[in-house]
Design a protein around this motif. Structure first.
Motif, PDB file in Angstrom:
ATOM      1  N   LEU A   1      12.935 -31.395 -47.384  1.00 26.43           N
ATOM      2  CA  LEU A   1      12.786 -31.670 -45.965  1.00 26.43           C
ATOM      3  C   LEU A   1      11.451 -32.357 -45.762  1.00 26.43           C
ATOM      4  N   VAL A   2      11.426 -33.345 -44.903  1.00 30.15           N
ATOM      5  CA  VAL A   2      10.178 -34.002 -44.558  1.00 30.15           C
ATOM      6  C   VAL A   2       9.673 -33.389 -43.257  1.00 30.15           C
ATOM      7  N   VAL A   3       8.456 -32.866 -43.295  1.00 27.24           N
ATOM      8  CA  VAL A   3       7.897 -32.170 -42.133  1.00 27.24           C
ATOM      9  C   VAL A   3       6.490 -32.662 -41.870  1.00 27.24           C
ATOM     10  N   GLU A   4       6.025 -32.402 -40.660  1.00 26.60           N
ATOM     11  CA  GLU A   4       4.629 -32.693 -40.358  1.00 26.60           C
ATOM     12  C   GLU A   4       3.749 -31.847 -41.266  1.00 26.60           C
ATOM     13  N   LYS A   5       2.703 -32.456 -41.789  1.00 16.97           N
ATOM     14  CA  LYS A   5       1.847 -31.765 -42.744  1.00 16.97           C
ATOM     15  C   LYS A   5       1.310 -30.450 -42.182  1.00 16.97           C
ATOM     16  N   ALA A   6       0.982 -30.439 -40.912  1.00 19.45           N
ATOM     17  CA  ALA A   6       0.405 -29.243 -40.302  1.00 19.45           C
ATOM     18  C   ALA A   6       1.402 -28.094 -40.222  1.00 19.45           C
ATOM     19  N   ARG A   7       2.689 -28.388 -40.367  1.00 22.06           N
ATOM     20  CA  ARG A   7       3.706 -27.350 -40.191  1.00 22.06           C
ATOM     21  C   ARG A   7       4.226 -26.789 -41.508  1.00 22.06           C
ATOM     22  N   VAL A   8       3.812 -27.374 -42.635  1.00 22.88           N
ATOM     23  CA  VAL A   8       4.350 -26.928 -43.920  1.00 22.88           C
ATOM     24  C   VAL A   8       4.127 -25.436 -44.112  1.00 22.88           C
ATOM     25  N   GLY A   9       2.927 -24.948 -43.784  1.00 20.97           N
ATOM     26  CA  GLY A   9       2.612 -23.532 -43.966  1.00 20.97           C
ATOM     27  C   GLY A   9       3.333 -22.612 -43.013  1.00 20.97           C
ATOM     28  N   GLU A  10       3.963 -23.141 -41.973  1.00 17.59           N
ATOM     29  CA  GLU A  10       4.656 -22.318 -40.979  1.00 17.59           C
ATOM     30  C   GLU A  10       6.132 -22.100 -41.312  1.00 17.59           C
ATOM     31  N   LEU A  11       6.631 -22.793 -42.335  1.00 16.86           N
ATOM     32  CA  LEU A  11       8.041 -22.686 -42.669  1.00 16.86           C
ATOM     33  C   LEU A  11       8.335 -21.381 -43.386  1.00 16.86           C
ATOM     34  N   GLU A  12       9.498 -20.811 -43.098  1.00 18.20           N
ATOM     35  CA  GLU A  12       9.962 -19.588 -43.743  1.00 18.20           C
ATOM     36  C   GLU A  12      11.304 -19.854 -44.413  1.00 18.20           C
ATOM     37  N   THR A  13      11.607 -19.088 -45.441  1.00 11.90           N
ATOM     38  CA  THR A  13      12.899 -19.221 -46.106  1.00 11.90           C
ATOM     39  C   THR A  13      13.659 -17.904 -46.057  1.00 11.90           C
ATOM     40  N   LYS A  14      14.955 -18.018 -45.950  1.00 16.75           N
ATOM     41  CA  LYS A  14      15.838 -16.841 -45.940  1.00 16.75           C
ATOM     42  C   LYS A  14      16.972 -17.088 -46.916  1.00 16.75           C
ATOM     43  N   ILE A  15      17.191 -16.138 -47.820  1.00 19.78           N
ATOM     44  CA  ILE A  15      18.249 -16.259 -48.819  1.00 19.78           C
ATOM     45  C   ILE A  15      19.437 -15.408 -48.403  1.00 19.78           C
ATOM     46  N   SER A  16      20.606 -16.003 -48.418  1.00 14.02           N
ATOM     47  CA  SER A  16      21.841 -15.300 -48.073  1.00 14.02           C
ATOM     48  C   SER A  16      22.776 -15.321 -49.277  1.00 14.02           C
ATOM     49  N   LEU A  17      22.928 -14.150 -49.936  1.00 15.78           N
ATOM     50  CA  LEU A  17      23.810 -13.998 -51.091  1.00 15.78           C
ATOM     51  C   LEU A  17      24.546 -12.671 -50.993  1.00 15.78           C
ATOM     52  N   PRO A  18      25.781 -12.595 -51.476  1.00 17.63           N
ATOM     53  CA  PRO A  18      26.515 -11.329 -51.452  1.00 17.63           C
ATOM     54  C   PRO A  18      25.925 -10.337 -52.458  1.00 17.63           C
ATOM     55  N   GLU A  19      26.174  -9.038 -52.223  1.00 19.86           N
ATOM     56  CA  GLU A  19      25.690  -8.019 -53.148  1.00 19.86           C
ATOM     57  C   GLU A  19      26.428  -8.074 -54.474  1.00 19.86           C
ATOM     58  N   SER A  20      27.692  -8.492 -54.437  1.00 18.80           N
ATOM     59  CA  SER A  20      28.478  -8.661 -55.663  1.00 18.80           C
ATOM     60  C   SER A  20      29.554  -9.702 -55.403  1.00 18.80           C
ATOM     61  N   LEU A  21      30.159 -10.175 -56.500  1.00 16.87           N
ATOM     62  CA  LEU A  21      31.193 -11.205 -56.402  1.00 16.87           C
ATOM     63  C   LEU A  21      32.343 -10.862 -57.340  1.00 16.87           C
ATOM     64  N   PRO A  22      33.582 -11.171 -56.945  1.00 17.90           N
ATOM     65  CA  PRO A  22      34.718 -10.955 -57.841  1.00 17.90           C
ATOM     66  C   PRO A  22      34.873 -12.124 -58.806  1.00 17.90           C
ATOM     67  N   ALA A  23      35.278 -11.841 -60.021  1.00 22.08           N
ATOM     68  CA  ALA A  23      35.618 -12.897 -60.978  1.00 22.08           C
ATOM     69  C   ALA A  23      37.026 -13.418 -60.663  1.00 22.08           C
TER      70      ALA A  23
ATOM     71  N   THR B   1      32.254  -8.400 -60.322  1.00 22.36           N
ATOM     72  CA  THR B   1      33.303  -7.398 -60.478  1.00 22.36           C
ATOM     73  C   THR B   1      34.420  -7.942 -61.364  1.00 22.36           C
ATOM     74  N   LEU B   2      34.779  -7.174 -62.391  1.00 23.31           N
ATOM     75  CA  LEU B   2      35.845  -7.543 -63.323  1.00 23.31           C
ATOM     76  C   LEU B   2      35.603  -8.893 -63.991  1.00 23.31           C
ATOM     77  N   GLY B   3      34.326  -9.175 -64.275  1.00 24.75           N
ATOM     78  CA  GLY B   3      33.991 -10.409 -64.975  1.00 24.75           C
ATOM     79  C   GLY B   3      33.772 -10.159 -66.450  1.00 24.75           C
ATOM     80  N   LYS B   4      33.970 -11.186 -67.256  1.00 27.06           N
ATOM     81  CA  LYS B   4      33.748 -11.056 -68.696  1.00 27.06           C
ATOM     82  C   LYS B   4      32.268 -10.908 -69.031  1.00 27.06           C
ATOM     83  N   VAL B   5      31.410 -11.339 -68.110  1.00 22.38           N
ATOM     84  CA  VAL B   5      29.996 -10.986 -68.175  1.00 22.38           C
ATOM     85  C   VAL B   5      29.655 -10.263 -66.881  1.00 22.38           C
ATOM     86  N   LYS B   6      28.578  -9.488 -66.917  1.00 20.93           N
ATOM     87  CA  LYS B   6      28.322  -8.568 -65.813  1.00 20.93           C
ATOM     88  C   LYS B   6      27.698  -9.231 -64.593  1.00 20.93           C
TER      89      LYS B   6
END
Length: 380
Positions: A302-324, A286-291
């Motif tokens: 992260l170091v994990v047990e090999k058997a658990r690598v496939g069980e890991l999940e990721t979640k991204i937390s980012l705002p919908e917009s940001l002010p300049a 918002t109100l940035g010189k680039v959009k």
């Protein structure tokens, strides 16, 4: 900003969920620990018992030397002078003569490869004025690293006038983790044979695992009769760095067998998991010189047990917009790695570029430009 992000990553990795570890066979030593190079505990056996580390003490001496190098207090060419006191150490040494000078580079070789007690004290005196002052720095640094069972009395690990250096397998691992933040140290601890004094004095590494264990990179062995055989051994395979600390093994062969067992256990059961940023998209500004601003994932794994690598999940937390305005490297959000719903790693998401805020002139220019555009299109 960089230090803050490093702190965030370290905290995330150090507070990862405890592992339900597989069984491992009995060890010969009184105490042992296995850590990943990022500071995660993978295995421990009586790891908090205070014991004598003998020359493994020198990992702290080398750490303070590497930190002094990083600060610019010394260079590898800085000449270190052997004092009468340093030259009187006895035990394993390079037979420094009082007044003899040697560059720090050779002193580090002598300490890391030959376990030279005289050189350890000479470096300590150069960096702090006296060995006693250096020992204060050693103990302060140990506390800063979270060591709870450590009390250094000198720079080399020899018994001294009824005083004994005490530490634990866990504390040695924590110091080793920090020392590995200075990868140049491996250029010394990984040397098999070398020489100093222009080739006149030969050095042979006391860590024989450098030749017998695939992936071995260092760090330091130790032995005096009262301490038994000790080691902090580091190795790396397929991006996984491990640190095995063994204290008070009955024989040299037992020390090697225990360190080998710990490292084999680590490489057999654990792997490095590194989240990716393939799902990241630009965020409107918002109100940035680039959009938009593009988020990037700071380095984290992260170091994990090999058997658990496939069980890991990721979640991204980012705002919908940001002010300049937005600074380059500014934290925008975070990526969380989950194992069964439990957070095991949090990695910051930061701005790849700076985004300046629009000024009044920019806003007015856009307004008049938009107005003129609409007037032109209405006459078509």
């Amino acid at each position: 900003m960089k230090r803050m992000l490093c702190a965030l990553l370290s905290a995330a990795m150090m507070t990862s969920a405890a592992f339900a570890l597989p069984e491992m066979g009995a060890l010969h030593a009184k105490s042992a620990a296995l850590y990943a190079a990022n500071g995660q505990l993978l295995y421990e056996f009586n790891a908090d018992e205070p014991l004598q580390p003998a020359s493994v003490t020198k990992i702290m001496t080398m750490l303070l030397a590497m930190e002094a190098l990083e600060r610019g207090d010394v260079t590898l060419d800085t000449m270190i002078t052997g004092s009468e006191y340093a030259c009187s150490m006895g035990g394993t040494q390079v037979w420094l003569e009082p007044g003899e000078q040697m560059p720090l580079n050779d002193m580090l070789k002598a300490i890391a490869v030959g376990s030279a007690n005289d050189c350890a004290v000479a470096v300590a005196e150069h960096l702090a004025g006296t060995e006693a002052a250096f020992v204060e720095k050693m103990n302060t640094r140990a506390k800063e690293l979270g060591c709870t069972n450590t009390q250094f009395v000198n720079a080399n690990g020899l018994d001294a006038a009824g005083q004994k250096t005490l530490t634990s397998a866990r504390d040695l691992a924590l110091i080793s983790v920090e020392l590995l933040h200075h990868p140049k140290i491996l250029e010394y601890t990984g040397i098999w044979m070398d020489s100093i004094r222009g080739g006149a004095f030969s050095l042979a590494n006391t860590n024989k695992m450098l030749k017998s264990y695939p992936g071995m990179t260092g760090l330091k062995t130790g032995y005096i009769s009262e301490a038994g055989f000790c080691i902090s051994a580091t190795a790396e395979r397929e991006g996984l760095g491990l640190i095995a600390t063994v204290m008070a093994a009955p024989t040299k062969e037992d020390r090697m067998a225990d360190a080998t067992a710990l490292l084999n256990y680590g490489f057999a059961n654990f792997a490095v998991y590194t989240p990716t940023d393939e799902d990241l998209t630009p965020i409107p500004v918002t109100l940035g010189k680039v959009k938009t601003v593009t988020p990037q994932l700071e380095q984290g794994s992260l170091v994990v047990e090999k058997a658990r690598v496939g069980e890991l999940e990721t979640k991204i937390s980012l705002p919908e917009s940001l002010p300049a305005p937005i600074e380059k490297g500014q934290k925008l959000g975070e990526l969380t790695v989950l194992d069964g719903g439990e957070t095991v790693l949090t990695v910051p998401l930061t701005a790849t570029e700076e985004v300046g805020a629009k000024g009044l002139r920019d806003i007015l220019g856009e307004f008049w430009g938009s107005l003129l555009y609409h007037q032109d299109t209405s006459n078509i």
